[in-house]
Design a protein around this motif. Structure first.
Motif, PDB file in Angstrom:
ATOM      1  N   HIS A  98       0.832  -1.202   0.000  1.00 34.49           N
ATOM      2  CA  HIS A  98       0.000   0.000   0.000  1.00 34.49           C
ATOM      3  C   HIS A  98       0.870   1.257   0.000  1.00 34.49           C
ATOM      4  N   LEU A  99       1.898   1.267   0.843  1.00 37.20           N
ATOM      5  CA  LEU A  99       2.769   2.440   0.903  1.00 37.20           C
ATOM      6  C   LEU A  99       3.477   2.666  -0.426  1.00 37.20           C
ATOM      7  N   ALA A 100       3.888   1.582  -1.082  1.00 41.17           N
ATOM      8  CA  ALA A 100       4.518   1.716  -2.396  1.00 41.17           C
ATOM      9  C   ALA A 100       3.508   2.156  -3.444  1.00 41.17           C
ATOM     10  N   SER A 101       2.302   1.625  -3.366  1.00 38.40           N
ATOM     11  CA  SER A 101       1.271   1.931  -4.351  1.00 38.40           C
ATOM     12  C   SER A 101       0.865   3.392  -4.315  1.00 38.40           C
ATOM     13  N   GLU A 102       0.874   3.989  -3.119  1.00 38.16           N
ATOM     14  CA  GLU A 102       0.493   5.399  -3.003  1.00 38.16           C
ATOM     15  C   GLU A 102       1.361   6.290  -3.891  1.00 38.16           C
ATOM     16  N   TRP A 103       2.617   5.888  -4.080  1.00 35.64           N
ATOM     17  CA  TRP A 103       3.548   6.722  -4.844  1.00 35.64           C
ATOM     18  C   TRP A 103       3.733   6.252  -6.278  1.00 35.64           C
ATOM     19  N   THR A 104       3.606   4.965  -6.506  1.00 35.08           N
ATOM     20  CA  THR A 104       3.889   4.437  -7.845  1.00 35.08           C
ATOM     21  C   THR A 104       2.635   4.157  -8.660  1.00 35.08           C
ATOM     22  N   GLY A 105       1.510   3.961  -7.978  1.00 39.84           N
ATOM     23  CA  GLY A 105       0.287   3.589  -8.678  1.00 39.84           C
ATOM     24  C   GLY A 105       0.247   2.136  -9.087  1.00 39.84           C
ATOM     25  N   GLY A 108      -1.954  -2.661  -7.592  1.00 35.13           N
ATOM     26  CA  GLY A 108      -3.383  -2.637  -7.296  1.00 35.13           C
ATOM     27  C   GLY A 108      -4.028  -4.011  -7.308  1.00 35.13           C
ATOM     28  N   ARG A 109      -3.692  -4.840  -8.306  1.00 40.11           N
ATOM     29  CA  ARG A 109      -4.297  -6.170  -8.393  1.00 40.11           C
ATOM     30  C   ARG A 109      -3.899  -7.032  -7.197  1.00 40.11           C
ATOM     31  N   ALA A 110      -2.619  -6.990  -6.831  1.00 43.23           N
ATOM     32  CA  ALA A 110      -2.155  -7.775  -5.677  1.00 43.23           C
ATOM     33  C   ALA A 110      -2.840  -7.314  -4.399  1.00 43.23           C
ATOM     34  N   LEU A 111      -3.008  -6.019  -4.261  1.00 41.71           N
ATOM     35  CA  LEU A 111      -3.651  -5.496  -3.057  1.00 41.71           C
ATOM     36  C   LEU A 111      -5.115  -5.929  -2.974  1.00 41.71           C
ATOM     37  N   SER A 112      -5.793  -5.978  -4.089  1.00 43.81           N
ATOM     38  CA  SER A 112      -7.197  -6.410  -4.082  1.00 43.81           C
ATOM     39  C   SER A 112      -7.331  -7.843  -3.585  1.00 43.81           C
ATOM     40  N   VAL A 113      -6.419  -8.705  -4.036  1.00 45.88           N
ATOM     41  CA  VAL A 113      -6.445 -10.102  -3.593  1.00 45.88           C
ATOM     42  C   VAL A 113      -6.144 -10.189  -2.103  1.00 45.88           C
TER      43      VAL A 113
END
Length: 358
Positions: A98-105, A108-113
């Motif tokens: 999540h912390l990485a996704s906030e900056w890189t976008g 998302g798919r891995a986080l949903s799972v």
């Protein structure tokens, strides 16, 4: 106050550590005491990934290094179920991603799972916790604490910002956890564990203990309840629960030469007014000790708009980190997850004739 010299030393130290942990292949051969646990925040790739994520976010490092460690952590199926928690498995991996996704976008798919697995685990834990309460039993620390328990899972849910209804259900449980319970002739706080700080039933801890720590004690739920209140996530009895915990912490607060402190844990005899717990001096740590307890109370003060408590908590932390007593002279509890050898009440401090882990 942090001087320029101190900041420079800290930066060089961080740079050195990051360089030595540049890529997973550089450290797989190391004889780690706990073994190689890729999905562990404490002992594995997820924790190292957080280092590189923070460095990338601040421009001190590259996202390529962060991705390499995240890929290492996700190379095998994420651990779920009762063995997963904030520091291991799906929740730990989701926290870092999540912390990485906030900056890189990305991710998302891995986080949903992972979100789906976390939600299932939280619901199962809530069902078990409420069933335990209905049976009139005392909790294990792992049910509610910030490392392995529902407080840690609530932190993940709030970080992700999804599943608000599920987050509120966890908050409902934490409020219920603070309600007094009767055990034999004693009225105890609802978070009182019938086990030793090691998490096991041990004869040297008859009647269990009350735990103060941020990692494994009531300061974890206090921090979560307070953070939730600051975000506007409130449930029935929310403020009363925060006040109930604060009152208990006030009851056992000690004002000594090094400032305010709290014991790691108290015994059933202490709760009955027989003898005094060990007030240190303790190491100024997050998991146990003044740093974690003070931070939880600072959050509570902000949630309650209690200026006096905020100043008390901040001054307690200031005194803890500036106390001239060396860390080698401080009493240090052993990790309950690594060893059951927490000092016994009698060895830690003699009990008067009439009369805590990580």
């Amino acid at each position: 106050m942090i001087t320029e010299q101190t900041a420079a030393v800290a930066r060089r130290t961080a740079d050195t550590i990051a360089q030595r942990l540049a890529h997973p292949d550089d450290v797989r051969h190391l004889p780690l005491v706990q073994g190689w646990m890729p999905q562990s925040l404490a002992y594995g790739a997820v924790g190292v990934a957080l280092l590189h994520i923070e460095r990338a976010r601040t421009g001190e490092g590259s996202w390529e290094r962060a991705h390499a460690w995240l890929a290492c952590a996700a190379a095998t199926p994420a651990a779920g179920g009762p063995d997963s928690h904030l520091f291991h498995g799906a929740p730990a991996l989701a926290f870092a991603l999540h912390l990485a996704s906030e900056w890189t976008g990305h991710y998302g798919r891995a986080l949903s799972v992972l979100d789906e697995h976390i939600a299932i685990s939280v619901r199962q834990r809530l069902d078990a916790a409420h069933a335990r309460i209905e049976r009139g039993e005392l909790p294990a620390l792992a049910e509610f604490d910030g490392i392995r328990g529902l407080s840690g899972m609530a932190a993940v849910l709030m970080t992700r910002g999804h599943e608000e209804d599920l987050t509120l259900q966890v908050l409902d449980y934490l409020v219920r956890l603070t309600e007094p319970v009767k055990d034999g002739d004693d009225v105890l706080p609802g978070w009182w564990s019938d086990r030793a700080p090691s998490g096991k039933i041990r004869p040297e801890w008859p009647g269990g203990h009350g735990n103060f720590g941020m990692a494994h004690g009531i300061s974890g739920p206090l921090a979560v309840l307070s953070r939730a209140a600051l975000r506007g996530l409130l449930v029935d009895g929310h403020t009363e629960a925060i006040l109930r915990i604060c009152h208990w912490l006030d009851q056992w607060r000690h004002d000594g030469p090094a400032g305010l402190s709290w014991p790691y844990a108290i015994t059933r005899d202490h709760a009955r007014g027989r003898g005094l717990p060990d007030h240190g001096p303790h190491r100024p740590s997050w998991c146990y000790g003044t740093a974690g307890v003070a931070r939880a109370q600072q959050l509570a003060a902000l949630a309650l708009d209690d200026i006096a408590r905020q100043r008390m908590a901040e001054n307690a932390l200031l005194h803890a980190v500036t106390d001239p007593i060396s860390s080698t002279e401080r009493s240090t509890p052993r990790s309950a997850t690594a060893s059951p050898a927490w000092p016994t009440p009698s060895s830690q401090h003699p009990r008067p004739p009439s009369s805590p882990r990580n």
